[in-house]
Design an enzyme around this catalytic site. Structure first.
Site, PDB file in Angstrom:
ATOM      1  CG  HIS A  50      77.180  48.374  24.391  1.00 23.98           C
ATOM      2  ND1 HIS A  50      77.961  49.498  24.472  1.00 23.98           N
ATOM      3  CD2 HIS A  50      77.585  47.946  23.003  1.00 23.98           C
ATOM      4  CE1 HIS A  50      79.088  49.188  23.304  1.00 23.98           C
ATOM      5  NE2 HIS A  50      78.088  48.160  22.715  1.00 23.98           N
ATOM      6  CB  ALA A  87      75.943  49.344  17.818  1.00 24.93           C
ATOM      7  CG  HIS A 125      83.628  44.205  20.165  1.00 27.28           C
ATOM      8  ND1 HIS A 125      84.099  44.479  19.966  1.00 27.28           N
ATOM      9  CD2 HIS A 125      83.137  43.158  19.396  1.00 27.28           C
ATOM     10  CE1 HIS A 125      83.724  45.182  18.572  1.00 27.28           C
ATOM     11  NE2 HIS A 125      83.089  44.282  18.719  1.00 27.28           N
ATOM     12  CG  HIS A 148      82.567  47.110  10.718  1.00 33.51           C
ATOM     13  ND1 HIS A 148      81.792  46.832  11.403  1.00 33.51           N
ATOM     14  CD2 HIS A 148      80.892  47.610  10.727  1.00 33.51           C
ATOM     15  CE1 HIS A 148      80.037  47.120  11.795  1.00 33.51           C
ATOM     16  NE2 HIS A 148      80.039  47.295  10.993  1.00 33.51           N
ATOM     17  NE  ARG A 208      82.436  46.492  24.862  1.00 30.76           N
ATOM     18  CZ  ARG A 208      82.207  46.748  23.426  1.00 30.76           C
ATOM     19  NH1 ARG A 208      83.032  46.892  22.660  1.00 30.76           N
ATOM     20  NH2 ARG A 208      81.511  47.456  22.789  1.00 30.76           N
ATOM     21  CG  ASN A 262      86.068  48.471  19.245  1.00 33.02           C
ATOM     22  OD1 ASN A 262      86.178  47.182  19.421  1.00 33.02           O
ATOM     23  ND2 ASN A 262      84.458  48.181  19.085  1.00 33.02           N
ATOM     24  CG  HIS A 316      80.061  41.593  11.875  1.00 33.77           C
ATOM     25  ND1 HIS A 316      79.878  42.508  10.713  1.00 33.77           N
ATOM     26  CD2 HIS A 316      80.746  42.784  13.046  1.00 33.77           C
ATOM     27  CE1 HIS A 316      80.355  43.500  11.657  1.00 33.77           C
ATOM     28  NE2 HIS A 316      81.074  43.437  12.301  1.00 33.77           N
ATOM     29  CE  LYS A 338      86.451  44.801  12.283  1.00 32.03           C
ATOM     30  NZ  LYS A 338      85.249  44.867  13.386  1.00 32.03           N
ATOM     31  CG  HIS A 347      84.118  39.666  15.369  1.00 35.55           C
ATOM     32  ND1 HIS A 347      83.955  40.715  14.104  1.00 35.55           N
ATOM     33  CD2 HIS A 347      83.595  40.551  16.398  1.00 35.55           C
ATOM     34  CE1 HIS A 347      83.679  41.494  14.280  1.00 35.55           C
ATOM     35  NE2 HIS A 347      83.608  42.238  15.404  1.00 35.55           N
TER      36      HIS A 347
HETATM   37  C1  NCD Z   1      80.790  47.066  18.687  1.00 31.59           C
HETATM   38  C2  NCD Z   1      80.506  47.003  19.538  1.00 31.59           C
HETATM   39  O1  NCD Z   1      80.399  47.568  20.391  1.00 31.59           O
HETATM   40  O2  NCD Z   1      81.937  47.246  19.985  1.00 31.59           O
HETATM   41  N1  NCD Z   1      79.629  46.531  18.269  1.00 31.59           N
HETATM   42  C3  NCD Z   1      78.248  45.939  16.750  1.00 31.59           C
HETATM   43  O3  NCD Z   1      77.037  46.438  17.233  1.00 31.59           O
HETATM   44  N2  NCD Z   1      78.542  44.836  16.584  1.00 31.59           N
HETATM   45  C4  NCD Z   1      81.205  46.910  17.281  1.00 31.59           C
HETATM   46  C5  NCD Z   1      81.309  46.208  15.946  1.00 31.59           C
HETATM   47  O4  NCD Z   1      81.611  44.917  16.276  1.00 31.59           O
HETATM   48  O5  NCD Z   1      80.850  46.915  14.717  1.00 31.59           O
HETATM   49 ZN    ZN Z   2      82.431  43.761  16.352  1.00 29.92          ZN
END
Ligand code: NCD
Ligand code: ZN
Length: 334
Positions: free
Chosen positions: A244, A256, A14, A134, A16, A40, A168, A95, A12
């Site tokens: 982020h 988040a 991210h 999720h 970007r 996402n 998660h 997802k 899992h």
């Molecule tokens: C994730 C994100 O920033 O894309 N953020 C997170 O807090 N985990 C999205 C997600 O998996 O919920």
């Molecule tokens: Zn995630």
């Protein structure tokens, strides 16, 4: 002392896009063999063309590293069997996000009416495409994941051949749900094995530990540790490393996400050692995932960790990692 891990996987992740992708992708591709790549983006990945183009941008960002990005689509109840068959070879999972529940999930699902989902979920079962979820409702923040269990159960019983991954997980209720249905599996992050809500908000607010789902109670962390440290065959490591930029974390309306990919294997090693579970780490970070996702090909890679201090950089590009500036006990031998 050296510790060898064969083909670690992050189920899992991210990555970007654009400049951020160029910074973070190599931090995973150097130490992992592959990762499930979350869809996402803005806008989310929903077509074959977008998925292939994104995969190519990832491959470009990682250069010569031996790493497979396992691609996912952002769930839509309009996906037909014909469409999914046409993309099957490029796709590892789909997802599903409830609408608005987390970063870039506005186009997610606003209801879980089985009849509205039947065509897509039946097609996914028939084509053996796992559904990653999720699992949070929009109820009270501490209860969202536990409230979602009934939806997992509804989906798992109506689609018994569909592999459903509870992404998660953070609660003991989710851990308990794992053994109730053959087709329920879960990913567990590094940070949810380490922290509770106290670490996020019990003292001075710690924005770099704020994520969805938020970290819960000590007894929840204990339940997660128990299944992770025993490498329960239905759980696998998924970092949910979610970068982020610093200015959106250290801000009103903090985004988040916890960024852990550059420290994940080092800290997992330390944690499993501390809990006398080192012999289970291989299963947790790779073998279980290979069995659960029976259709993936995994590049061979041996990652060696050694007991040598590693000072975590304050930033990678614009992103502050978990444990920024601190010294870890283990490092990866590159
Ligand atoms: C994730 C994100 O920033 O894309 N953020 C997170 O807090 N985990 C999205 C997600 O998996 O919920
Ligand atoms: Zn995630």
């Amino acid at each position: 002392m050296q510790i060898r891990l064969n083909s670690p996987l992050d189920m899992h992740l991210h990555l970007r896009d654009e400049d951020m992708l160029k910074v973070v992708a190599p931090l995973s591709s150097k130490s992992f063999s592959g990762a499930i790549i979350m869809p996402n983006l803005v806008p989310p990945v929903t077509t074959k063309e977008e998925l292939i183009a994104y995969k190519n941008r990832i491959l470009e960002a990682i250069g010569d590293d031996n790493f497979t990005p396992y691609m996912t689509l952002f769930f839509k109840p309009t996906y037909t069997k014909e469409f999914l068959s046409s993309i099957r070879d490029e796709l590892t999972a789909i997802k599903l996000y409830p609408a608005g529940i987390t970063t870039n999930s506005e186009g997610g699902l606003s209801g879980f009416d089985i009849n509205e989902l039947r065509e897509t979920l039946t097609a996914m079962s028939e084509l053996n495409i796992p559904l990653c979820i999720h699992g949070e409702t929009n109820g009270f923040v501490m209860d969202r994941e536990a409230e979602f269990i009934s939806i997992y159960e509804k989906l798992a019983s109506n689609f018994p051949k569909l592999k459903i991954i509870m992404e998660h997980i953070t609660t003991k209720e989710s851990v308990e749900a794992l053994d109730k249905f053959d087709n329920l599996y879960a990913t567990i992050t590094l940070h949810h094995l380490l922290i509770t809500l106290d670490d996020v908000a019990g003292g001075m607010l710690e924005p770099h530990l704020f994520c969805k789902p938020i970290a819960k109670r000590p007894e929840d962390r204990e339940a997660l540790r128990e299944v992770a440290f025993s490498a329960h065959p239905k759980v696998m490591f998924g970092s949910d490393s979610a970068p982020h930029p610093q200015h959106t974390k250290e801000a009103t309306h903090c985004s988040a996400g916890v960024f852990t990919s550059p420290i994940a294997l080092q800290v997992l090693t330390e944690l499993f050692l501390e809990h006398s579970s080192l012999e289970k780490l291989q299963a947790f970070v790779s073998d279980n995932a290979q069995k659960i996702y029976s259709n993936i090909e995994v590049p061979k890679k041996v990652v060696i960790l050694e007991k040598k201090g590693f000072k975590v950089p304050m930033k990678y590009g614009e992103v502050v990692p978990m444990y920024a500036g601190e010294k870890l006990k283990y490092s990866i031998l590159f």
